[in-house]
Write a protein that holds these residues in place. Structure first.
Motif, mmCIF file in Angstrom:
data_model
loop_
_atom_site.group_PDB
_atom_site.id
_atom_site.type_symbol
_atom_site.label_atom_id
_atom_site.label_comp_id
_atom_site.label_asym_id
_atom_site.label_seq_id
_atom_site.Cartn_x
_atom_site.Cartn_y
_atom_site.Cartn_z
ATOM 1 N N SER A 280 0.992 -0.993 0.419
ATOM 2 C CA SER A 280 0.179 0.092 -0.066
ATOM 3 C C SER A 280 0.976 1.153 -0.242
ATOM 4 O O SER A 280 0.374 2.074 -0.648
ATOM 5 N N GLY A 281 1.999 1.100 0.495
ATOM 6 C CA GLY A 281 2.687 2.413 1.026
ATOM 7 C C GLY A 281 3.248 2.324 -0.309
ATOM 8 O O GLY A 281 3.756 3.645 -1.286
ATOM 9 N N GLN A 282 3.345 1.156 -0.557
ATOM 10 C CA GLN A 282 4.439 1.523 -2.632
ATOM 11 C C GLN A 282 3.777 1.778 -3.527
ATOM 12 O O GLN A 282 3.665 2.571 -4.060
ATOM 13 N N ARG A 283 2.066 2.010 -3.355
ATOM 14 C CA ARG A 283 1.276 1.943 -4.497
ATOM 15 C C ARG A 283 1.455 3.825 -4.269
ATOM 16 O O ARG A 283 1.403 4.312 -5.327
ATOM 17 N N VAL A 284 0.970 4.285 -3.194
ATOM 18 C CA VAL A 284 0.909 5.649 -2.595
ATOM 19 C C VAL A 284 2.360 6.198 -3.238
ATOM 20 O O VAL A 284 2.233 7.099 -4.011
ATOM 21 N N LEU A 285 3.108 5.682 -2.862
ATOM 22 C CA LEU A 285 4.105 6.368 -3.983
ATOM 23 C C LEU A 285 4.325 6.348 -5.163
ATOM 24 O O LEU A 285 4.654 7.126 -5.414
ATOM 25 N N LEU B 282 3.612 4.356 -13.495
ATOM 26 C CA LEU B 282 3.750 4.185 -12.102
ATOM 27 C C LEU B 282 2.688 4.336 -11.597
ATOM 28 O O LEU B 282 2.566 4.722 -10.174
ATOM 29 N N SER B 283 1.954 4.060 -11.775
ATOM 30 C CA SER B 283 0.491 3.564 -10.920
ATOM 31 C C SER B 283 -0.055 2.636 -9.957
ATOM 32 O O SER B 283 -0.620 2.844 -9.450
ATOM 33 N N THR B 284 0.914 1.697 -9.944
ATOM 34 C CA THR B 284 0.802 0.388 -9.203
ATOM 35 C C THR B 284 2.679 0.645 -8.472
ATOM 36 O O THR B 284 3.244 0.810 -8.831
ATOM 37 N N ALA B 285 2.585 -0.938 -7.469
ATOM 38 C CA ALA B 285 3.595 -0.898 -6.706
ATOM 39 C C ALA B 285 4.769 -2.080 -8.223
ATOM 40 O O ALA B 285 5.863 -1.297 -7.114
ATOM 41 N N GLU C 227 9.627 -1.932 -10.106
ATOM 42 C CA GLU C 227 10.697 -2.697 -11.870
ATOM 43 C C GLU C 227 11.699 -1.449 -12.063
ATOM 44 O O GLU C 227 12.248 -1.402 -12.319
ATOM 45 N N ARG C 228 11.118 0.086 -11.776
ATOM 46 C CA ARG C 228 11.072 0.744 -12.299
ATOM 47 C C ARG C 228 12.714 1.069 -11.749
ATOM 48 O O ARG C 228 13.800 1.902 -11.740
ATOM 49 N N LYS D 85 18.554 0.833 -10.475
ATOM 50 C CA LYS D 85 19.622 0.421 -9.403
ATOM 51 C C LYS D 85 20.552 -0.340 -10.083
ATOM 52 O O LYS D 85 22.087 -0.043 -9.913
ATOM 53 N N LYS D 86 19.890 -0.822 -10.417
ATOM 54 C CA LYS D 86 21.398 -2.102 -11.760
ATOM 55 C C LYS D 86 21.895 -1.335 -12.906
ATOM 56 O O LYS D 86 23.759 -1.253 -12.547
#
Length: 1006
Positions: A451-456, A468-471, A476-477, A482-483
């Motif tokens: 839920s926190g990731q989705r808000v972010l 970027l509407s989903t966690a 993935e982004r 990071k890679k």
């Protein structure tokens, strides 16, 4: 109007029942619910935004006016959904809602530092225009409260503008700048309060006499602060009238007062921690020091990491003149730090320690400290700045984004790498900002819950221009970022060029003529003046290429000097660089690759052969940066390339030219791979054999095509590889030992078929061996040698399969049977190849070896030693025919094969080393003796190839000159100065191999 469940889901609500209940709350009576839900869709967390609105309205009825206005509602509700902490502040201070009366501009517009300073000083009752130092009119709890409220009012304005920006990545640097200026203004206000408080303990005159400067460190000093972060500071003071002890006591009180005003408990919560632990001696050191005390510490005791930290040092508050003096004092120390012993390695170790100290439970969620996080970008950029900034003042910038731009502009980072680094850094910082905004707490962790990731994800959706509407989409982004960051970090941060550049003096890095000539002589360049001319030609001008050469050459000169002939190596480097001109990849590869630059330098100064080939094929230098590109192409790939070119219906001259260009290119690839230790000796032999095989097959097709244009094809034709070619163990520029076989078609005239085959064989040799017009420069030509055919050079060049069969049945001599041990089909008819190999199989492996035949082999071997060894040659030093060298080992192996292959199928191989292994496995010769033979054969093969690679000349003799011997030794893997060691190793190995040879070759009886 009743709001449907679908509308709430579309707006992004999670708790639908609670949302419906809140919308029916009395506080929202008269509000257009449909419009409100539509505006709430702009919020990252519509549930939180609606809850905050319900809580805020009783304290600030003006909130309903903002919600009712379509110009102000999106920005207002966007903030309520992004930060519960800011909503709480508005509940405490309802008057601050005036911030939202003006919609945020799409392009971030920051406020000036002096404006923020004035605002916060006025809030505490200090006159911004008064004589320095300003003193607050309020102090204690009330002073702390008004300062913090003023700070948060300014912060609210910034958050409103940040969230409303059309592009969060573009706005990020400006947000960081304003946050740093706002923190500096808060510290200025806190210092004014602290002076007012100190006056109650000390006299007003004493407090006024102490000048205190606050030096911002870290992100605050760099003008790239987070929303919530410790503000790292260092204090420096001076006094004209007070004694040292009293001045220090007052300064310490002032510094302590700043921390109290900013972060002590009170009715208005503290802002953030003022952290002075970066001061000299850390927590154990004095809180404030004089300028002289700072200078003494940094000059004698400071560690390397402290100078890295000082890269960001900037006077942010207090006495501006004293702050400027501090900056001027530390600058030379910062930009000279990379000359300290082990500086680069110490920075690299520090980065590894930071990663190692992360709590295991946090590692996968770290945005800042983990692999591929913000620290990877910052450490990389700072290390490049510190190493190269000592002579390049354009790199002396504090902010990370500014430094990336400067490094790219000056060529220290490639444009594409800089673009990726910059965008990745901005993305990670925006992630960090949005996470911290929720509760205004210092955190660098990705939310654990979906839920926190989705808000972010929703917080980023509208400002990054990407979906970027989903966690899952957010993770993935983030994972891709990071890679990418980790890849760039490891490639740039651990560049060998950094350590080498840091070990040079500033004059050497600048390539000033006096320092350069002195260093060139010390490195071993015979003609420093000529070398300087090459350097000046490479580094002159203002173009990017010249700038990159100026960066690279100070280090490359040392690597080139590690070779045997530095002068020739530098000349080769100049020619290669001029040939490649403005190629965007070349200098970037040398700058960025962990191996390419060093490989190239050492090969240019050790190998005349490679230098000549690179001069005519400079684009091949790109292979040095990739082990994959250095891998030799196999036979199938080579033949596929050649056959595709032959399909273009080219004339014979054009076709054979392309074939020979491909062969030359692949010889260069193999030599480069060999020199880079990407392939071993056995792989070199196989790769060279495959290359020759593809070239011979291509040339045969050209010869046959030309012949068949005027004459009908009368039969099949086959090229059989013999000798070392058949054994897949040739060296560079070896002849191709072959035999030619033909078979007439049924119904064809056998004599005519024989004559046609002879023309094809002759044309094949001519196509591969004759000079090309125009010439192919530096081409290692392939000579066709058919001397191993029956009756040698006196026998027919081409025979039919039937003629071979009859000859071997009736007249063949033992040496001809021995030669067949290495026979391998090379090019031509596959059916004829199968029949030929079926015919020779019994001849090489199933014939009984009688005493007379063994004696004949011994006699021939003795004759070869006596007649073919060049006059005056030392038998101990001849690599091919000398005692214990290639010939001895191969003749012994072949004798064992002819004697035992009938009973031991593993001996049925055309290659020497696999045959040796089979001999040991079968117990025919003890394994320890086989090991001596294998070592001598391998060393002789390696030295023989190295002789051509290093000198450009074919030679079968161990070199006599020191320079050639040294170059050969290095190619063979010996350390610099070990030419005599290699010579001793070779003489010892061949002496022992000769003893084994004599024991089994001359002691052998059937």
């Amino acid at each position: 109007m009743q709001i449907s469940t679908r509308q709430l889901i579309s707006a992004g609500f999670d708790d639908l029942e609670r949302a419906k209940r809140f919308l029916g709350d009395k506080e929202l009576a008269g509000v257009d619910h449909a419009a409100l839900v539509g505006h709430l869709a702009h919020a990252a967390d519509p549930d939180q935004a609606l809850l905050s609105l319900i809580r805020l309205v009783p304290h600030a009825p003006a909130a309903l006016e903002l919600v009712a206005d379509p110009r102000t509602a999106p920005g207002f509700l966007r903030l309520l959904g992004a930060s519960g902490a800011m909503a709480n502040f508005m509940i405490r201070e309802p008057g601050c809602l005036e911030v939202f009366r003006t919609p945020a501009p799409e392009r971030m517009a920051g406020r000036e530092a002096m404006e923020l300073r004035a605002q916060l000083l006025r809030a505490v009752g200090a006159d911004p225009a008064s004589a320095i130092p300003p003193v607050a009119g309020v102090s204690g709890e009330e002073g702390y409260r008004v300062l913090r409220v003023a700070y948060r009012r300014a912060l609210l304005s910034l958050v409103h503008r940040d969230l409303g920006a059309a592009d969060a990545l573009e706005a990020m640097p400006e947000v960081g700048r304003e946050l740093a200026d706002l923190a500096a203004a808060a510290i200025e206000g806190a210092l004014a309060i602290s002076r007012a408080e100190a006056a109650a303990r000390f006299s007003v005159e004493d407090v006024a006499d102490v000048r205190l400067a606050v030096i911002g460190m870290g992100k605050c000093g760099a003008h790239e602060l987070n929303y919530v972060s410790d503000v790292d500071v260092i204090y420096v003071h001076s006094s004209e009238r007070l004694d040292e002890e009293l001045a220090h006591t007052v300064a310490t009180e002032l510094a302590s007062g700043i921390s109290r005003a900013i972060d002590a408990s009170g009715t208005e919560p503290g802002l953030w921690e003022v952290d002075a632990n970066l001061r000299p001696e850390g927590k154990d050191g004095a809180l404030s020091r004089t300028l002289e005390s700072h200078a003494a510490y940094y000059g004698r005791w400071a560690a390397s990491w402290e100078f890295q930290a000082l890269l960001k040092a900037r006077a942010i508050a207090g006495d501006a003149e004293l702050g400027a003096a501090y900056e001027a004092m530390v600058a030379p120390l910062v930009w000279g730090a990379s000359e300290r012993d082990g500086f680069v390695e110490s920075v690299q170790r520090m980065r590894r320690r930071v990663t190692a100290n992360i709590k295991p439970a946090e590692l996968a969620h770290q945005i800042k400290l983990g692999p591929g996080g913000l620290r990877d970008v910052e450490f990389t950029v700072q290390l490049l700045q510190l190493v190269h900034g000592r002579v390049d003042e354009t790199l002396r910038v504090r902010s990370t984004t500014g430094a990336i731009a400067a490094l790219s502009l000056a060529g220290y980072i490639g444009r594409d790498d800089a673009r990726k680094f910059d965008s990745s850094y901005r993305f990670l910082r925006v992630l960090e900002h949005r996470i911290q905004l929720v509760n205004l707490r210092r955190t660098h962790l990705m939310p654990h819950k979906e839920s926190g990731q989705r808000v972010l994800a929703r917080a980023l959706r509208s400002t990054l221009g990407i979906e970027l509407s989903t966690a899952a989409a957010l993770l993935e982004r983030w994972g891709e970022t990071k890679k990418l960051v980790r890849l760039l970090h490891e490639r740039i941060f651990y560049r060998p060029l950094l350590s080498n550049a840091a070990n040079l003096s500033a004059d050497e890095v600048r390539l000033s003529p006096e320092a350069a000539q002195s260093r060139l002589r010390a490195l071993g360049y015979v003609d420093p003046k000529a070398a300087m001319r090459h350097i000046e030609a490479l580094t002159g001008g203002v173009r990017r290429r010249a700038a990159l050469q100026r960066q690279l050459l100070p280090v490359l000169l040392g690597w080139i000097a590690e070779g045997v002939d530095p002068d020739a190596g530098l000349l080769g480097f100049r020619r290669l660089s001029e040939s490649l001109g403005e190629s965007h990849w070349y200098l970037g590869m040398l700058r960025d690759s962990n191996a390419a630059a060093e490989r190239l330098c050492k090969m240019l100064s050790n190998s005349r052969f490679i230098t000549d080939l690179l001069e005519v094929s400079p684009e091949s230098t790109a292979w040095l940066g990739s082990k994959k590109l250095l891998q030799p192409l196999g036979y199938e790939a080579l033949w596929g390339e050649i056959s595709s070119k032959l399909k273009r219906n080219l004339g014979p001259d054009q076709a054979i030219r392309l074939i020979r260009v491909i062969r030359r290119r692949e010889i260069l690839r193999i030599a480069l791979a060999d020199g880079a230790a990407v392939i071993d000796q056995d792989e070199v032999g196989k790769a060279l054999t495959d290359n020759d095989r593809a070239a011979v097959r291509g040339a045969l097709e050209v010869a046959q095509r030309t012949e068949f244009e005027t004459t009908a094809q009368l039969g099949e034709f086959l090229v059989v590889a013999m000798g070392r070619q058949g054994g897949h163990e040739i060296g560079y520029c070896s002849d191709a030992d072959v035999m030619f076989v033909q078979r007439a078609f049924a119904g064809s005239d056998t004599q005519a078929a024989q004559e046609q085959a002879l023309r094809i064989a002759t044309a094949l040799g001519s196509l591969l061996g004759k000079p090309m017009v125009p010439a192919i420069q530096a081409e290692p030509r392939l000579e066709i040698d058919a001397a191993l055919r029956p009756e040698g050079k006196s026998g027919p060049l081409v025979r039919s399969l039937a003629a071979y069969e009859e000859y071997y049945r009736r007249w063949s001599q033992i040496w001809e049977q021995q030669a067949l041990l290495r026979a391998t089909p090379m090019a031509g008819s596959e059916e004829l190849a199968a029949d030929f190999m079926e015919m020779v199989g019994p001849l090489r492996y199933e014939q009984a070896m009688g005493v007379e035949q063994v004696r004949e082999i011994r006699r021939i071997k003795a004759r070869v030693e006596a007649e073919r060894l060049p006059r005056g040659a030392e038998p101990e030093r001849h690599l091919k025919l000398g005692r214990g060298s290639l010939s001895d080992v191969e003749w012994l192996v072949q004798l064992m094969q002819m004697s035992h292959a009938k009973d031991h199928p593993a001996l049925r191989t055309t290659s020497t080393r696999p045959a040796l292994a089979a001999i040991a496995e079968a117990g025919i010769i003890p394994a320890e003796d086989v090991a001596l033979l294998d070592h001598a054969w391998s060393l002789a093969t390696r030295i023989r190839s190295a002789g051509l690679i290093c000198t450009g000349r074919v030679s079968d003799v161990l070199p006599n000159s020191w320079r050639d011997m040294e170059a050969v030794a290095r190619w063979c893997g010996y350390a610099p100065g070990e030419a005599s060691v290699m010579e001793d190793d070779y003489l010892k190995a061949t002496r022992r191999a000769r003893q084994v040879f004599e024991r089994y070759f001359y002691g052998f009886e059937d």
